[in-house]
Design an enzyme around this catalytic site. Sequence first.
Site, PDB file in Angstrom:
ATOM      1  N   THR A 210       0.851  -1.186   0.000  1.00  0.00           N
ATOM      2  CA  THR A 210       0.000   0.000   0.000  1.00  0.00           C
ATOM      3  C   THR A 210       0.885   1.232   0.000  1.00  0.00           C
ATOM      4  O   THR A 210       2.066   1.176  -0.347  1.00  0.00           O
ATOM      5  CB  THR A 210      -0.970  -0.014   1.204  1.00  0.00           C
ATOM      6  OG1 THR A 210      -1.940   1.038   1.046  1.00  0.00           O
ATOM      7  CG2 THR A 210      -0.245   0.158   2.521  1.00  0.00           C
ATOM      8  N   ASN A 211       0.336   2.373   0.383  1.00  0.00           N
ATOM      9  CA  ASN A 211       1.089   3.620   0.450  1.00  0.00           C
ATOM     10  C   ASN A 211       0.677   4.380   1.705  1.00  0.00           C
ATOM     11  O   ASN A 211      -0.133   3.889   2.496  1.00  0.00           O
ATOM     12  CB  ASN A 211       0.858   4.456  -0.814  1.00  0.00           C
ATOM     13  CG  ASN A 211      -0.623   4.646  -1.101  1.00  0.00           C
ATOM     14  OD1 ASN A 211      -1.350   5.254  -0.321  1.00  0.00           O
ATOM     15  ND2 ASN A 211      -1.086   4.094  -2.225  1.00  0.00           N
ATOM     16  N   ASP A 212       1.189   5.586   1.861  1.00  0.00           N
ATOM     17  CA  ASP A 212       0.955   6.342   3.098  1.00  0.00           C
ATOM     18  C   ASP A 212      -0.309   7.199   3.074  1.00  0.00           C
ATOM     19  O   ASP A 212      -0.517   8.008   3.978  1.00  0.00           O
ATOM     20  CB  ASP A 212       2.158   7.254   3.385  1.00  0.00           C
ATOM     21  CG  ASP A 212       3.370   6.471   3.850  1.00  0.00           C
ATOM     22  OD1 ASP A 212       3.180   5.452   4.529  1.00  0.00           O
ATOM     23  OD2 ASP A 212       4.508   6.874   3.532  1.00  0.00           O
TER      24      ASP A 212
END
Length: 406
Positions: A210-212
């Site tokens: 995923t990402n932030d």
Amino acid sequence: MSMLNDKNVALYVTGSIAAYKSLYLTRLLVKAGAHVRVVMTPAAQAFVTPMSFQVLSKNSVLTSVFNGKTPTAVDHIELADWTDYAVVAPASADIIGKLANGIADDMASLTLMATTAPILVAPAMNEHMLNQPAVQRNLAALTADGVHFVAPGTGFLAEGYNGQGRLAEPETILAELQLLSRPKTVYTGKKVLVTAGGTRERIDPVRFITNDSSGKMGYALATELVARGADVTLISAPTKLAAPTGTHVVPVTTTEELAEAVTTHFPKADILVMAAAVADFRPKTSVTQKIKKTSDNDEMTLSLVKTTDILKTAATLKRPGQLTVGFAAETQNLIANATKKLTSKALDLLIANDVSQPGVGFNGDTNQVTILSKNKAPVTTALVSKTAVAGIIVDELERLVDSKEG
């Protein structure tokens, strides 16, 4: 300033144990700056006293058609003409049936029948009553007549078991009324599709890529668009945020789910705002059991493949009159990369930010963006709250909406 400030709100309280919640609703309406007058049915008075509402509203409470307190006016017509917004909370099956069938035999139904202002109804009754075909027919008839509703909740009922039919919380009713009282803008009646959050791509049952992204930027945009009158569908990847009031939420997890949701909803939308942080790659294979660390596997190779390019797909579906807004999170060559994306994805607006800068981009409460569009110099904001940035973006988008309609 509240949109209800200095507005005249007539609150109708009918027979339900939930009538006590209307006392708090009265308080909230007064705090929002509204002038509140209360009408109570005889059944409502069995649960709560008129004096309680009189103290909170600072106005006398109407309970009878034959009060005769204003000799120079017909009470129910005077109140109906005074009303900017009518709220029926709690709304029993009885009052719903009367409104749907044109029956006016008490002060509440008589005054509502004479009211031309918008009416917001918050049903409250036992689940079995709510699901009765007759009640459902009445609800459908009122919806067709233009009456607005606050859906009842599910929870512990007075009968001692869980079910649907609980009166919506006073804060929810107030929020729905504030949405109803929004001034008309270029967004009024526009269907806007907003995506938000960061997609997740599974490696195994306990791990994902995923990402932030926190979803805050997309949620701020959805909130701002709702406040300006848009009909907003929010396609949300996982976040820790509460859904903005007034949005229709479509939850998704993976990029493919997000792509499918956009493909489904975009043809019916006027505007697409792609604020979601989409994973560019996903594992080529996702295993069904947790990958275990053993003495034999000091290293692990993870093969990745590209995910669907959602904006590219949207560009192929785009019809004349639709507007698309994209986002570009960059760490270098901000304007060059953003300009390329603006053109290649057939976007009307591109919101670019340099996420390598402090306070900008993912997972924070602030942002600084550069807004690009065709035939106009880029607009760069200061480092401000994401709520403020959302307002600036929606302002720029409004210019495009105006030009499309001009």
